[in-house]
Design a protein around this motif. Structure first.
Motif: not given
Length: 651
Positions: A326-340
Motif C-alpha cells: 500500500y502507499w503511505r504518506g509521511e510528513s517527515y523523513w525519517p518518519p515521526e513514528d519510527v522506532s528501532e
C-alpha cells in the motif's frame, strides 16, 4: 488528446557556447505561441536515435500540458561538437546554464526553467541546481545520488563494483564513439566523428584510479553542501533501485522545498516501472513544473513530504507482475513514528562465526540494481554464510528505512570485506532478500581516510544496509546472513581471507513503524500508458543466468534491441551487449569481468557501427583492456586498444 497534435518538434537547434562548442538541442513547443515555462533535460544519451522514443513520451506529454521542452546532447555526444572528457564535469553544468540563458531570450519562453532527468539526467539536474542559476526555478531528480563515491555504479561500501563495471561503462564506451547524424548536422559529420573517436578518453580507466572518496568524487556530490540546492526539488526513487539511499539522503538533508516518492520499482520510469504497481510520474512532474514555473495553484505542495510504497508480501522483487502493499504518506523523513529494534547477535540462533569461502555467495540476487532480475530463494547462499536468526515472530514487524549492523570483525589478512544480507524466512524455510549492504574493512570509520586492517586485530564496523520497506509477517523469522563475498555485485579482496564475527560485539538494528496506520494510507491508482512514440520496436531481449561449473562460478547477462524510426528518415538503431563476471570458488583473486557492446545506426545508403569491449582482471593490480572499432558502410575506418595496469590500493 493526442500529444502529437499539440507539439512541434525541432531537432536542428544549435547554441554556441562561450568557447565555441556547438551544443545541439531538440526543442518541443506546445501549441499557442507562448510564452511557456520550459523543462530541460541534459544527457549524453543521444536525442536523435537512442532516446527518440523515451524523450517523446515525456516532452510530448509536457507540451500537451502547456510546458515547452529542451533536450540537450551533452558536448561531445550526439549532434553536439566537442569532446566529453568524463561524467558530470563542471563544463557540462556550465553548458546547461548557457543554454538556460539562450532559452530565456526566446520569444516562446516565459523565462522560468526547470530541469528533470532519470539517472544521469537526475545527477545533472542536482549538480546544475548546486550552482544556483537564476533562471532555474525547480528540478525533478529521479534515481540519482547524494554522493558519487558511496552511492553510484563505481564503488559500493568502499569496494569496487563488479557486475556494474561491465554494465553501464561498456555501453558508454560505444555510445560515446557513435558519430553525429548527418541528417541532423549535415556535411562535416565524418570529420567530427573521427575527431571524437581519436580524442574521447576511456572513463573506466580514470574511475579505477580513484579508490576512496577524494576530490574527484566530491565534485558533483550534493552531500558536500546540501544547502547549495535552493530551488524546489522533487525526488523519485525505487526500493529496488541502487540509488534509493541517495534519494532518501536528499529527502532528509535538503533545505529547499522538497517532496519525495519511493515506489516498488527498480531503475525504471514509474509509469512503466517493474515490479508494479506503477505510478503516474508524468502527471506529477507536469503539476510540479506548472506550479513552480507558472504559479499554478494545483495542490502539488500539499502532497506528503514522502510518499512511499510499503511492501507487505514476498517476493519483494518479482520478475513479473506487482508487489503487494500500500502507499503511505509521511510528513517527515525519517518518519515521526519510527522506532528501532536492536537485536544482539549473540542472542540469535547461529552456528559458525567464521567464513572463508565460497566466493559465489550472494549470487541468488546478482544485481545491485535489480531491474528485471528477481532474487528468488536465498537459502543456498545462506547455507554458506554466517547466519543469525530470530525465533518465529509473534507479531508482524514493518521495516521502513535503513537497517544497520554493528559488527565486531577480525580478518586474518591486511584486507577483507563483510557483506550483510537481511532476509525474511517463511514457515516453509525459504528465504527472500529484503535488503543488503557491505563494507570494505579498509573503511571502518568513513570513506575519506582509509586504512588497512591489522591481521588478527578486531575492529568495530557500523554500516547501513540499503533503505527498504518490508512487512515481516507473524510466524516468519528474520535472518541476517554475513559473508566475505557478495558475488557478482562486489569485487572481492585480492586473496583468500578468513572473516570472524564476534556475536557479543555485534547487533542488528531495524527501523520500524506502526503497522497499517490508516491515517497515512494514500489512494493512488495505476498509471495510464504514456504517449506512444513514433517508433517501431523490432526486437527487445534480455537474459541472465548464474552457472556453477566445477570450481568456477559465472554470471552472464545479454541485452539486445532494435528500433525502427520512420520519422528519422527510416533510421534503424540496434544494440547488442553481453557481459560476464567469473570467479574461482576458493580464490577471490581470480575475479574477472568482460563485456562486449555493439551499436549500429542505419538508413538506406548509410550505416555506421561501433564495436567495443572491456575486460578487467587481476588480484593486487587490475589489468584494464578496452578495444574499440568503428566502421562506415561496412568498412573499418578506425580502431584503438587501451591496455593499462592499475594497482589496487584499498582492497
Amino acid at each position: 488528446m493526442n500529444p502529437a497534435d499539440t507539439v512541434s518538434i525541432d531537432r536542428r537547434v544549435f547554441v554556441a557556447m562561450a568557447d565555441g562548442t556547438r551544443i545541439a538541442l531538440t526543442v518541443y513547443l506546445p501549441d499557442g505561441g507562448g510564452p511557456f515555462p520550459t523543462v530541460v533535460e541534459s544527457l549524453p544519451y543521444r536525442k536523435d536515435d537512442d532516446c527518440t522514443a523515451r524523450d517523446y513520451s515525456t516532452f510530448a506529454y509536457l507540451a500537451a500540458r502547456g510546458i515547452a521542452g529542451v533536450r540537450i546532447d551533452v558536448r561531445g555526444t550526439g549532434a553536439s561538437t566537442g569532446i566529453i572528457e568524463n561524467e558530470y564535469l563542471l563544463t557540462e553544468q556550465q553548458d546547461n546554464i548557457e543554454v538556460f540563458e539562450w532559452i530565456a531570450a526566446q520569444d516562446w519562453s516565459n523565462g522560468n526553467i526547470g530541469m528533470w532527468g532519470i539517472s544521469w539526467g537526475g545527477f545533472s539536474s542536482l549538480q546544475t541546481a548546486m550552482l544556483r542559476p537564476p533562471q532555474l526555478k525547480a528540478i525533478v531528480a529521479m534515481h540519482a545520488t547524494h554522493d558519487r563515491f558511496t552511492c553510484d555504479v563505481h564503488y559500493l561500501g568502499g569496494s569496487l563494483h563488479a557486475a556494474e563495471q561491465v554494465d553501464w561503462p561498456p555501453s558508454m564506451i560505444t555510445t560515446n564513439a557513435l558519430p553525429p547524424d548527418p541528417d541532423i548536422v549535415g556535411d562535416g559529420w565524418l570529420d567530427e566523428w573521427l575527431e571524437r573517436l581519436e580524442n574521447t578518453p576511456q572513463w573506466p580507466i580514470e574511475w579505477l584510479r580513484h579508490q576512496h572518496r577524494d576530490e574527484f568524487w566530491r565534485h558533483g556530490s550534493p552531500s558536500v553542501d546540501y544547502s547549495s540546492i535552493e530551488c524546489p526539488t522533487l525526488l523519485i526513487g525505487g526500493w529496488l533501485d541502487g540509488y534509493v539511499d541517495g534519494m532518501l539522503a536528499l529527502a532528509q538533508n535538503l533545505e529547499c522545498p522538497t517532496r519525495t516518492v519511493i515506489g516498488p520499482w527498480g531503475h525504471y520510469r514509474p509509469a512503466t516501472g517493474k515490479p508494479g504497481p506503477t505510478f503516474d510520474h508524468l502527471d506529477l512532474i507536469a503539476r510540479w513544473f506548472q506550479h513552480h514555473l507558472g504559479d499554478a495553484d494545483n495542490g502539488v505542495m500539499d502532497m506528503p513530504a514522502l510518499t512511499a510504497y510499503i511492501r507487505t508480501g514476498t517476493p519483494f522483487d518479482p520478475a513479473e507482475g506487482s508487489v503487494t502493499g500500500y502507499w503511505r504518506g509521511e510528513s517527515y523523513w525519517p518518519p515521526e513514528d519510527v522506532s528501532e529494534i536492536r537485536l544482539d547477535l549473540e542472542k540469535l540462533a547461529h552456528d559458525t562465526t567464521t567464513w572463508s569461502r565460497p566466493q559465489w555467495v550472494g549470487s541468488h540476487a546478482p544485481a545491485w540494481d535489480r531491474s528485471g532480475i528477481s532474487s528468488g530463494d536465498g537459502t543456498n547462499d545462506d547455507l554458506h554464510s554466517m547466519t543469525f536468526e530470530t525465533e518465529a515472530l509473534a507479531e508482524s514487524v514493518e521495516i521502513l528505512g535503513n537497517p544497520s549492523v554493528e559488527l565486531g570483525v577480525t580478518s586474518n589478512r591486511p584486507y577483507g570485506m563483510v557483506a550483510a544480507r537481511l532476509l525474511v524466512v517463511g514457515p516453509d524455510g525459504s528465504s527472500h532478500l529484503i535488503t543488503r549492504g557491505n563494507r570494505n574493512l579498509a573503511f571502518p570509520d568513513n570513506f575519506d581516510l582509509p586504512r588497512h586492517p591489522v591481521p588478527g586485530q578486531p575492529i568495530s564496523l557500523t554500516f547501513p544496509l540499503m533503505a527498504t520497506s518490508a512487512l515481516i509477517p507473524a510466524g516468519s523469522r528474520i535472518r541476517l546472513a554475513l559473508s566475505g563475498a557478495d558475488f557478482p555485485v562486489v569485487w572481492p579482496p585480492p586473496g583468500e581471507f578468513e572473516l570472524t564475527i564476534d556475536p557479543e560485539a555485534s547487533t542488528l538494528s531495524l527501523p520500524t513503524v506502526i503497522r497499517d496506520p490508516l491515517a497515512t494510507q494514500l489512494a493512488i491508482g495505476e498509471s495510464p500508458p504514456p504517449p506512444h512514440p513514433p517508433v517501431e520496436e523490432l526486437a527487445d531481449t534480455a537474459t541472465w543466468d548464474v552457472e556453477n561449473s566445477g570450481n568456477k562460478t559465472v554470471f552472464r547477462r545479454h541485452l539486445s534491441s532494435a528500433e525502427f524510426q520512420p520519422t528519422r528518415k527510416n533510421l534503424t538503431y540496434t544494440t547488442d551487449q553481453t557481459w560476464t563476471v567469473r570467479v574461482d570458488d576458493d580464490d577471490p583473486g581470480t575475479t574477472a569481468v568482460e563485456a562486449t557492446s555493439r551499436l549500429s545506426l542505419s538508413r538506406p545508403g548509410w550505416e555506421v557501427e561501433v564495436d567495443g569491449s572491456i575486460s578487467i582482471s587481476g588480484a593486487e593490480t587490475l589489468r584494464v583492456k578496452i578495444v574499440l572499432n568503428a566502421s562506415h558502410n561496412g568498412e573499418e575506418i578506425w580502431s584503438k586498444t587501451w591496455d593499462e595496469p592499475i594497482p589496487r590500493v584499498w582492497v
